[in-house]
Design an enzyme around this catalytic site. Structure first.
Site, mmCIF file in Angstrom:
data_model
loop_
_atom_site.group_PDB
_atom_site.id
_atom_site.type_symbol
_atom_site.label_atom_id
_atom_site.label_comp_id
_atom_site.label_asym_id
_atom_site.label_seq_id
_atom_site.Cartn_x
_atom_site.Cartn_y
_atom_site.Cartn_z
ATOM 1 N N HIS A 269 62.435 63.422 47.286
ATOM 2 C CA HIS A 269 62.066 64.452 48.264
ATOM 3 C C HIS A 269 63.241 65.318 48.698
ATOM 4 C CE1 HIS A 269 58.174 62.557 48.629
ATOM 5 N NE2 HIS A 269 58.715 61.415 49.011
ATOM 6 N N HIS B 178 53.226 62.846 48.086
ATOM 7 C CA HIS B 178 53.215 61.957 46.922
ATOM 8 C C HIS B 178 51.946 62.184 46.112
ATOM 9 C CE1 HIS B 178 55.279 59.874 50.303
ATOM 10 N NE2 HIS B 178 56.223 59.815 49.402
#
Lengths: 335, 335
Positions: free
Chosen positions: A58, A220
Site C-alpha cells: 500500500h 485489497h
C-alpha cells in the site's frame, strides 16, 4: 505478469531494504528486522509513541509515514497480510518513551487480533497502550455496523494528527482524544477501475469489466457497494462526495481537508480533474478546502482508481494538520 | 478505455483548473489562460526568470514544478503536443523581472521551433533570453549525435539547479552556466512495460508484448534501443546503470543524486526494489548517493515502467540541489 521485482517471496524485504538505503537519515530498522521500521529522528523522552502495522502493498501507506511528526514505528507483514503479534510487540516496546504508545491502525481482522495480543504482552511488562481502529471507509459497512468499517486513506490524516499531538508532548489520553475527534470527522470512499497483482499470486486478484467500475471496492479488492458502467470524472466526484455527505453532513462555512488518493495506476492529471469538481461542489455549498492532499497516499500497488477522503476541521485539527512533519513520503514544513 | 475524465478535449484545461483550485497559494494563471501557469510567490525584482514548456500528460512534469525555488512559468500544450510560440512569448514576458529569462526545456521538435520563435519575439522587445535544451536521455540518440537527444526526467534536476541559482540572485550568465554544468553531469535512461492512452485518441498509442519490455523507450512511446523479455528488478537496475555509465563514467569517491522515476502505473514498492540494487552497485564502486529522488517525477500518464537518472555532484551543485523549494509537487526545506 509484469512486476518489476526479483523473487516474489522477497518483494517485501527488498522494498524495505530500498527504504532503508534511501532514507537512512529519517528511518531505521529495529534490530535489522526488515519488517519493523522506526523513526531515526531523536525522540524526546516522555513523548507518546505512535505506531501502526498492516499488510504490505500500500505504499506510501504505512511505511512511508514513519518519521518526525507522524509515526514512530510501523510493522509490516507480507503483501495484504498482517505482521505477527510478536513483531508488533517488539515495535511497541521500541516506541515507548515513557508515556505509553498509541496503536493506530485499519480495523482489519488479522491486525486487530495481533495488535490485541501485542498490547496484552507489553502491558504485562508495564507499557501503557491505547488502541484506535480507523474506520473511515463508508462503503465497507453500514452506519448500523460502524465497528465493521475498514480503515483506508483516512488513516494518513489520523497519523498526521496523532503524530503532531504527540510531538507537542501531550499525554496519551490527550493524543488519543484528539485522534478520535479527527476520526469522528473523517470519511472516505473509493472507486476501482482495475485489479492489482499480489506478487506471490502472480495474477490479478479479481476482475472488473472492460467498461465497468466498482464503487466502494476495498484496497485489497473487497467487494464494493455497486458495479457501474464507466462514468465521467464529474459524475464520479459527485457520487463519491454524496456517499460521504450522506454519512457525515458538512455545513456551509465549515472547513475541510480533502484527499484525492490515487490507488496506484491512475494518472495525476485524472486525480486533479476529480479534485476540480469536488472543489467546485464544495464551493457552491460555501465549504472551504484547507490543505488539499492530491496524489498517492494509500495504494494497492498497480490498481487503477482513486479514493476521496473528507476531514472536517476545527481550529485544533487545523493546527495539528499544518504542523511540521518529515517522513520519507510526507513532508510538511508549515509553521 | 478507462480514463477518469470528462470530455477528452477538456482534459488539459480541467487538469489545469484542478491545479489552480488546489494550489492557489503557490501558483496562478496568466490572464486566466489555462495553458500558462506562473508562480504566485513574490519574486524579487532582478531575479532571473526560469521557464519551461511542453506537452501535457507528464505530471508532475512540468506544471508541478512551478513555484518558489524552481520554475517561474510553464506553458503547456495538448497531451504530448507543444504549446504555441505566442503562449511561450506571453509567459516569457510575464517572467522577466528585469534580468532576463532562461528557457529550459526538453529538445523536442515542436518545443524547439516554438521557443525559438518566442525568444525572437521577446528579444525584439528588449527581453534578454537564454536557451538550454535538456538532452539527458542516452537512449534517444548516440554520442555522435548528442544534439538529437531528448530531455526526460533529468529536466527536474535542471529545474531545481536553475531555480536555486536564480533564487540566489545570480545573473543570467551564471544561472545558465551552472545549469549547463549540471546537465553535463546528468544522464537518464528508461524502460517501458506498457503503453499509455492519449485522451483524444482513446486507445493505447503503441503495444509491448505480454512478456516483453522496451529499454530506452521515450516518454511519448518513441522507439527504444532494444526489446527484451521481462527480466528481474536487479537485471533492469544493472542494465540501466550500465547504459548511463557507458555514456558518463562515474568514479569511486564521487557523489551522485539518483532519481528512480515511475512512468505512471508502476508501484512505489517496485521503484524501491530497483533503487535498492542501484544503491548496492554504487556502494560497491564506492560512489555515494546524495538526496535520492524516488517516486513519480515525469510520467506518461498510465504508462508502466521507470527511468533512472544519475546526476554527478560537486559542492556547488549539492548546495543548489538541497536549497529550499516549494512547488505543488516538489518541496524541499533543507537549509
Amino acid at each position: 505478469m509484469k512486476k518489476i521485482m526479483n523473487k516474489a517471496e522477497n518483494f517485501v524485504d527488498e522494498t524495505m531494504e530500498g527504504i532503508i538505503l534511501a532514507y537512512a537519515d529519517r528511518v531505521k530498522l529495529l534490530n535489522n528486522d526488515r519488517r519493523i521500521l522506526l523513526t531515526n529522528s531523536s525522540v524526546r523522552k516522555g513523548k507518546v509513541g505512535i505506531v501502526t502495522a498492516g499488510g504490505s502493498g500500500h505504499l506510501p501507506m504505512f511505511l512511508g509515514y514513519v518519521g518526525q511528526g507522524m509515526l514512530d514505528g510501523c510493522a509490516v507483514g507480507n503483501v495484504f497480510a498482517s505482521p505477527s503479534s510478536k513483531k508488533m510487540a517488539d515495535m511497541i516496546r521500541a516506541c515507548d518513551y515513557g508515556s505509553g504508545v498509541l496503536c493506530l491502525y485499519g480495523n482489519y481482522g488479522g491486525d486487530n487480533m495481533n495488535f490485541d495480543m501485542a498490547c496484552e504482552m507489553v502491558e504485562f511488562e508495564g507499557i501503557e497502550t491505547r488502541t484506535i481502529r480507523v474506520r473511515d471507509d463508508v462503503a465497507s459497512s453500514s452506519r448500523n455496523t460502524l465497528d465493521k468499517r475498514r480503515g483506508v486513506a483516512g488513516m494518513v490524516y489520523a497519523f498526521k494528527i496523532a503524530g503532531a499531538a504527540a510531538e507537542q508532548m501531550m499525554s496519551l489520553d490527550e493524543v488519543s482524544k484528539l485522534t478520535e475527534k479527527a476520526l469522528k470527522s473523517t470519511r472516505s470512499v473509493g472507486v476501482a477501475l482495475s485489479p492489482c497483482i499480489v506478487p506471490e499470486v502472480g495474477k490479478p486478484t479479481f476482475s472488473i469489466g472492460e467498461d465497468e467500475i466498482e464503487i466502494g471496492m476495498g484496497i485489497h479488492g473487497e467487494p464494493g457497494i455497486e458495479v457501474s458502467k464507466m462514468m465521467t470524472a464529474d459524475e464520479i466526484a459527485r457520487i463519491l462526495l454524496e456517499k460521504i455527505f450522506n454519512d457525515m453532513p458538512v455545513q456551509g462555512e465549515e472547513e475541510v481537508s480533502v484527499m484525492i488518493n490515487g490507488l496506484g495506476a491512475t494518472p495525476m492529471e485524472e486525480l486533479l480533474i476529480v479534485y476540480r469538481k469536488i472543489h467546485m461542489i464544495l464551493a457552491e455549498k460555501n465549504i472551504k478546502v484547507y490543505m488539499p492532499h492530491i496524489g498517492e497516499y494509500a495504494t494497492s500497488m498497480e490498481m487503477a482508481g482513486l479514493s476521496l477522503t473528507v476531514l472536517k476541521l476545527d481550529a485544533d485539527l487545523k493546527s495539528l494538520l499544518r504542523s511540521p512533519a518529515s517522513t520519507p513520503f510526507y513532508t510538511n514544513y508549515n509553521k
